[in-house]
Design an enzyme around this catalytic site. Sequence first.
Site, PDB file in Angstrom:
ATOM      1  N   ASP A   1      51.851  25.682 -17.074  1.00 61.92           N
ATOM      2  CA  ASP A   1      49.268  25.559 -16.833  1.00 61.92           C
ATOM      3  C   ASP A   1      49.509  26.220 -18.009  1.00 61.92           C
ATOM      4  OD1 ASP A   1      47.034  24.933 -16.601  1.00 61.92           O
ATOM      5  OD2 ASP A   1      47.175  25.556 -14.306  1.00 61.92           O
TER       6      ASP A   1
ATOM      7  N   TRP B   1      45.427  30.791 -10.056  1.00 63.72           N
ATOM      8  CA  TRP B   1      45.963  30.023 -10.998  1.00 63.72           C
ATOM      9  C   TRP B   1      47.378  29.266 -10.170  1.00 63.72           C
ATOM     10  CZ3 TRP B   1      42.012  26.384 -10.646  1.00 63.72           C
ATOM     11  CH2 TRP B   1      40.773  27.196 -10.545  1.00 63.72           C
TER      12      TRP B   1
ATOM     13  N   LYS C   1      38.409  23.711 -21.212  1.00 61.14           N
ATOM     14  CA  LYS C   1      38.398  25.310 -22.394  1.00 61.14           C
ATOM     15  C   LYS C   1      38.092  24.799 -23.962  1.00 61.14           C
ATOM     16  CE  LYS C   1      39.936  26.608 -18.092  1.00 61.14           C
ATOM     17  NZ  LYS C   1      39.175  27.611 -17.128  1.00 61.14           N
TER      18      LYS C   1
END
Lengths: 361, 361
Positions: free
Chosen positions: A173, A103, A197
């Site tokens: 993030d 990511w 999530k």
Amino acid sequence: MMSRPYNFSAGPAMIPMAVLEQAQAELLDWRGTGMSVMEMSHRGKEFTQIAEEADADLRELLAIPTNYRVMFLQGGASSQFSMIPLNLLCGKTQADYFNTGIWSQKAIAEAKRYCSVNIVTDSTANKFTTIADPTTWLLNPDAAYVHYAANETINGLEMHTPPDVGNVPLITDMSSTILSRPIDVSRFAAIYAGAQKNIGPAGLTVVIVREDLLGQALPFTPTMFNYKVMADENSMYNTPPTYTWYLAGLVFKWLKEQGGLVAMGKQNQHKSQLLYQAIDGSDFYNNAIDHRYRSWMNIPFTLADEALEKPFLAAAKQAGLLALAGHRTVGGLRASIYNAMPEAGVCALISFMQAFEKSHG
Amino acid sequence: MMSRPYNFSAGPAMIPMAVLEQAQAELLDWRGTGMSVMEMSHRGKEFTQIAEEADADLRELLAIPTNYRVMFLQGGASSQFSMIPLNLLCGKTQADYFNTGIWSQKAIAEAKRYCSVNIVTDSTANKFTTIADPTTWLLNPDAAYVHYAANETINGLEMHTPPDVGNVPLITDMSSTILSRPIDVSRFAAIYAGAQKNIGPAGLTVVIVREDLLGQALPFTPTMFNYKVMADENSMYNTPPTYTWYLAGLVFKWLKEQGGLVAMGKQNQHKSQLLYQAIDGSDFYNNAIDHRYRSWMNIPFTLADEALEKPFLAAAKQAGLLALAGHRTVGGLRASIYNAMPEAGVCALISFMQAFEKSHG
């Protein structure tokens, strides 16, 4: 409450059962209005109330200071990979990025299209199992900001505390770790998180930005990617993803009922410790991540005998333990245990792992 | 089926009752998987099946030729206002736009940030009640494309057939009219539509693009705004809005059960005719739109005595007829009657209007 399997998907992931049940009960008629939430005008008084409550509950849960704007946007973290440099370079041309996993790398690749990227530290050489000592970090004092992924879902590498980057604005993030424990929002210039999530269903992105940083977007920034526009319109510049916003609001209320983020943090730490202990206590299973950076949310593990992965997954599914395959880029196994995964689910997994080892070890 | 009010919201709007009931029934457990659709990995076999079925059903409903790509994106039509010029200027610097109302104007304002915009025809002078004769249109042969909003929701001005623009690629915002009748997709270079009128809940945008036009995005286009990337990844470059995609799929199946778009077109034309006849047959109500361009979807009307608007809205709500206020920028009243509004709802509105006229006229 009906009995159902435990879903260890990395995201979209489990939603608290109480939230699903409330959504189901209200699906045809929200509080006697005769409308489903998904049928309501986003500018009507009913949805305005839903949106404002969600905003207030999120602010309360995270103790967000008043000088931060909260936005409920679309497009996922992948859109933020562009929106961060488009909005927050603030006249500068350089930005610092940690590379701690895939990511991070996606964020870096997109940022390079808009600015010069300096890598603070790179975990490629250690196969994303640890993060080099802060004394080795290359921080650029002229960077517009420093960006890091708080939790790398694929390798299960998590920075449990924000890195010290001096006075340069810190951006993170938090897609896979937001709401899993208390955080000090004032340490950050911006925090963003895809919903799928710990917040709710996919299709919603929460962005928290310090308001003094707004208003300096690059000239070619699409209007829908302009934080200032979205913040000034309270995320209703256009029609927002109303039903997903509503479901996120139900999750926020559920979190408050659980005791808020202090309680969630204790529970998440405990759940992950149970699973790591089970892995570490066996030669049959392995997790190679530096203990200081082991994720509370995503716990990848391998079997000493790789050929047993498929039988493990098949038997797990039979036992009501779903989505335990590792990410397709790394293989192996992975248990994602976000807020909605009860301790009982983790215990069921551990019992299964012990029984599987007994029969196959 | 429970009795519920009729919701005339312009969007988010009514969802077919059968779709809501199926969504409710499946909310905790999709087909024995033990998962809600919103809890499924977007790359798992269950959601892959849901996504592919929705795609196939949409292609069947609209008879989309094989040389068109279909994308399920986020961000609404407002994001498309940027994505159209970012992706489809194809090396040119000019684009043609119709100005037939506020959505046209928003598209034009955003396009001007990326190219030179030529206005084909401007309905400002006639207060967006009609569209000037095609012989007066200023079409630029060097334009990369011609853009028009097929239906302007606020004024209720609709172009029922695509304008003849010669060989220049034709692009249309069909947010409020897609799936309301058959269309000839091959007439268009691109069609886009926010979901929250005729497709499903807000948070999903359907984009249909001729594939030979892909791959020429402007260099600073955010990756998430790049049609080629999204098309090549089958709208799964990142996590898509899975639950909204699923609900759209249920709507597509419902439309097929209704007889497809030929049947819907007949029904929509008929529903709108009933309401326009009721308005035209009375001096108490008025709709000023040129009959050739009257929308089948959004029917604004005024009362001869403006002071009666508030009592009208209050009494309508009491009668189970919701969200009949006109857009805040124009006032008056408006009935949005998309696919999910049954004829019985239109008849109930007409009966109410006649009774209201009798008691207040």
